[in-house]
Write a protein that holds these residues in place. Structure first.
Motif, PDB file in Angstrom:
ATOM      1  N   ILE A  22       0.874  -0.979  -0.041  1.00  0.00           N
ATOM      2  CA  ILE A  22       0.229   0.020  -0.046  1.00  0.00           C
ATOM      3  C   ILE A  22       0.881   1.251   0.133  1.00  0.00           C
ATOM      4  O   ILE A  22       1.825   1.118   0.687  1.00  0.00           O
ATOM      5  CB  ILE A  22      -1.049   0.074   1.312  1.00  0.00           C
ATOM      6  CG1 ILE A  22      -1.558  -1.278   1.638  1.00  0.00           C
ATOM      7  CG2 ILE A  22      -1.765   1.123   1.146  1.00  0.00           C
ATOM      8  CD1 ILE A  22      -2.563  -1.702   0.779  1.00  0.00           C
ATOM      9  N   LEU A  23       0.701   2.160  -1.023  1.00  0.00           N
ATOM     10  CA  LEU A  23       1.360   3.464  -0.967  1.00  0.00           C
ATOM     11  C   LEU A  23       0.706   4.481  -0.263  1.00  0.00           C
ATOM     12  O   LEU A  23      -0.700   4.629  -0.608  1.00  0.00           O
ATOM     13  CB  LEU A  23       1.652   3.806  -2.455  1.00  0.00           C
ATOM     14  CG  LEU A  23       2.546   4.979  -2.810  1.00  0.00           C
ATOM     15  CD1 LEU A  23       4.033   4.896  -2.327  1.00  0.00           C
ATOM     16  CD2 LEU A  23       2.561   5.667  -4.192  1.00  0.00           C
TER      17      LEU A  23
ATOM     18  N   VAL B 267      -4.138   6.699   1.678  1.00  0.00           N
ATOM     19  CA  VAL B 267      -3.877   5.909   0.556  1.00  0.00           C
ATOM     20  C   VAL B 267      -3.667   6.411  -0.750  1.00  0.00           C
ATOM     21  O   VAL B 267      -4.804   7.131  -1.084  1.00  0.00           O
ATOM     22  CB  VAL B 267      -4.615   4.546   0.709  1.00  0.00           C
ATOM     23  CG1 VAL B 267      -4.386   3.492  -0.297  1.00  0.00           C
ATOM     24  CG2 VAL B 267      -4.480   3.970   2.074  1.00  0.00           C
ATOM     25  N   VAL B 268      -2.610   6.360  -1.327  1.00  0.00           N
ATOM     26  CA  VAL B 268      -2.377   6.770  -2.714  1.00  0.00           C
ATOM     27  C   VAL B 268      -2.566   5.604  -3.796  1.00  0.00           C
ATOM     28  O   VAL B 268      -3.259   5.961  -4.885  1.00  0.00           O
ATOM     29  CB  VAL B 268      -1.109   7.444  -2.976  1.00  0.00           C
ATOM     30  CG1 VAL B 268      -0.869   7.840  -4.391  1.00  0.00           C
ATOM     31  CG2 VAL B 268      -0.831   8.433  -2.035  1.00  0.00           C
ATOM     32  N   ALA B 269      -1.984   4.691  -3.641  1.00  0.00           N
ATOM     33  CA  ALA B 269      -2.306   3.507  -4.599  1.00  0.00           C
ATOM     34  C   ALA B 269      -2.119   1.883  -3.792  1.00  0.00           C
ATOM     35  O   ALA B 269      -1.678   1.936  -2.739  1.00  0.00           O
ATOM     36  CB  ALA B 269      -1.245   3.397  -5.566  1.00  0.00           C
ATOM     37  N   VAL B 270      -2.912   1.136  -4.458  1.00  0.00           N
ATOM     38  CA  VAL B 270      -3.014  -0.125  -3.731  1.00  0.00           C
ATOM     39  C   VAL B 270      -2.415  -1.317  -4.744  1.00  0.00           C
ATOM     40  O   VAL B 270      -2.996  -1.165  -5.753  1.00  0.00           O
ATOM     41  CB  VAL B 270      -4.496  -0.418  -3.333  1.00  0.00           C
ATOM     42  CG1 VAL B 270      -4.494  -1.749  -2.535  1.00  0.00           C
ATOM     43  CG2 VAL B 270      -4.776   0.639  -2.375  1.00  0.00           C
ATOM     44  N   GLY B 271      -1.894  -2.313  -4.183  1.00  0.00           N
ATOM     45  CA  GLY B 271      -1.525  -3.369  -5.044  1.00  0.00           C
ATOM     46  C   GLY B 271      -2.546  -4.178  -5.169  1.00  0.00           C
ATOM     47  O   GLY B 271      -3.759  -4.293  -4.515  1.00  0.00           O
ATOM     48  N   PRO B 272      -2.448  -5.092  -6.301  1.00  0.00           N
ATOM     49  CA  PRO B 272      -3.548  -6.309  -6.536  1.00  0.00           C
ATOM     50  C   PRO B 272      -3.913  -7.078  -5.440  1.00  0.00           C
ATOM     51  O   PRO B 272      -5.109  -7.624  -5.544  1.00  0.00           O
ATOM     52  CB  PRO B 272      -2.991  -6.833  -7.719  1.00  0.00           C
ATOM     53  CG  PRO B 272      -1.734  -6.697  -7.774  1.00  0.00           C
ATOM     54  CD  PRO B 272      -1.184  -5.620  -7.205  1.00  0.00           C
ATOM     55  N   GLY B 273      -3.153  -7.420  -4.458  1.00  0.00           N
ATOM     56  CA  GLY B 273      -3.387  -8.659  -3.591  1.00  0.00           C
ATOM     57  C   GLY B 273      -2.121  -9.562  -3.463  1.00  0.00           C
ATOM     58  O   GLY B 273      -1.372  -9.447  -4.320  1.00  0.00           O
ATOM     59  N   ILE B 274      -2.466 -10.469  -2.754  1.00  0.00           N
ATOM     60  CA  ILE B 274      -1.307 -11.553  -2.491  1.00  0.00           C
ATOM     61  C   ILE B 274      -2.107 -13.076  -2.760  1.00  0.00           C
ATOM     62  O   ILE B 274      -3.242 -13.004  -2.698  1.00  0.00           O
ATOM     63  CB  ILE B 274      -0.621 -11.381  -1.212  1.00  0.00           C
ATOM     64  CG1 ILE B 274       0.495 -12.142  -1.199  1.00  0.00           C
ATOM     65  CG2 ILE B 274      -1.616 -11.770  -0.148  1.00  0.00           C
ATOM     66  CD1 ILE B 274       1.374 -12.039  -0.082  1.00  0.00           C
ATOM     67  N   ARG B 275      -1.453 -13.910  -3.392  1.00  0.00           N
ATOM     68  CA  ARG B 275      -1.910 -15.159  -3.543  1.00  0.00           C
ATOM     69  C   ARG B 275      -1.382 -16.106  -2.228  1.00  0.00           C
ATOM     70  O   ARG B 275      -0.245 -15.930  -1.996  1.00  0.00           O
ATOM     71  CB  ARG B 275      -1.428 -15.778  -5.030  1.00  0.00           C
ATOM     72  CG  ARG B 275      -2.171 -15.027  -6.283  1.00  0.00           C
ATOM     73  CD  ARG B 275      -1.705 -15.661  -7.102  1.00  0.00           C
ATOM     74  NE  ARG B 275      -2.416 -14.970  -8.508  1.00  0.00           N
ATOM     75  CZ  ARG B 275      -3.510 -14.880  -9.025  1.00  0.00           C
ATOM     76  NH1 ARG B 275      -4.458 -15.804  -8.312  1.00  0.00           N
ATOM     77  NH2 ARG B 275      -3.988 -14.209  -9.832  1.00  0.00           N
ATOM     78  N   ASP B 276      -2.463 -16.824  -2.115  1.00  0.00           N
ATOM     79  CA  ASP B 276      -2.073 -18.027  -0.985  1.00  0.00           C
ATOM     80  C   ASP B 276      -1.528 -19.127  -1.626  1.00  0.00           C
ATOM     81  O   ASP B 276      -1.254 -19.305  -2.931  1.00  0.00           O
ATOM     82  CB  ASP B 276      -3.197 -18.352  -0.324  1.00  0.00           C
ATOM     83  CG  ASP B 276      -4.579 -18.813  -0.882  1.00  0.00           C
ATOM     84  OD1 ASP B 276      -4.210 -19.336  -2.062  1.00  0.00           O
ATOM     85  OD2 ASP B 276      -5.538 -18.856  -0.216  1.00  0.00           O
ATOM     86  N   VAL B 277      -1.329 -20.169  -1.164  1.00  0.00           N
ATOM     87  CA  VAL B 277      -0.645 -21.391  -1.500  1.00  0.00           C
ATOM     88  C   VAL B 277      -1.493 -22.046  -2.587  1.00  0.00           C
ATOM     89  O   VAL B 277      -0.855 -22.920  -3.373  1.00  0.00           O
ATOM     90  CB  VAL B 277      -0.216 -22.496  -0.373  1.00  0.00           C
ATOM     91  CG1 VAL B 277       1.038 -21.979   0.493  1.00  0.00           C
ATOM     92  CG2 VAL B 277      -1.400 -22.862   0.504  1.00  0.00           C
TER      93      VAL B 277
END
Length: 104
Positions: free
Chosen positions: A18-19, A48-58
């Motif tokens: 998160i930026l 919050v200026v920008a947000v990443g797409p998210g994270i993948r689990d296993v």
């Protein structure tokens, strides 16, 4: 001769990053007393200026962040990666590092 132009850069965070742009430091107390710049604390809130797409689990499922651009957030006193984009000082945090979101 060569003509120069200003380069506008943008930063898109990756993963669950998160930026955040921190709020400005308080230089005056509620009573009107001005504080020296070396005695002011860095505020623990930001936007919050920008947000990443998210994270993948296993298993490959994408977990999208709960925050979005424009949210006001509560930040930890220490942490985050300090970066500078087009002269603006900003910080990159993992979503887990952000303490809370202000509503209203």
């Amino acid at each position: 001769m060569f003509a120069t132009r200003a380069l506008a850069r943008s930063l898109a965070p990756l993963g669950d990053r998160i930026l955040v742009r921190r709020a400005a430091k308080e230089v005056q107390t509620a009573g009107g007393i001005y504080l020296p710049s070396d005695k002011t604390k860095s505020p623990n809130e930001g936007e919050v200026v920008a947000v990443g797409p998210g994270i993948r689990d296993v298993s490959g499922n994408l977990h999208t962040p709960t925050l979005k651009a424009g949210d006001s957030v509560l930040l930890p006193e220490y942490g985050g990666s300090k970066i500078e984009v087009d002269g603006d000082e900003m910080y990159l945090y993992r979503e887990d590092d952000i303490l809370g979101k202000f509503s209203g």
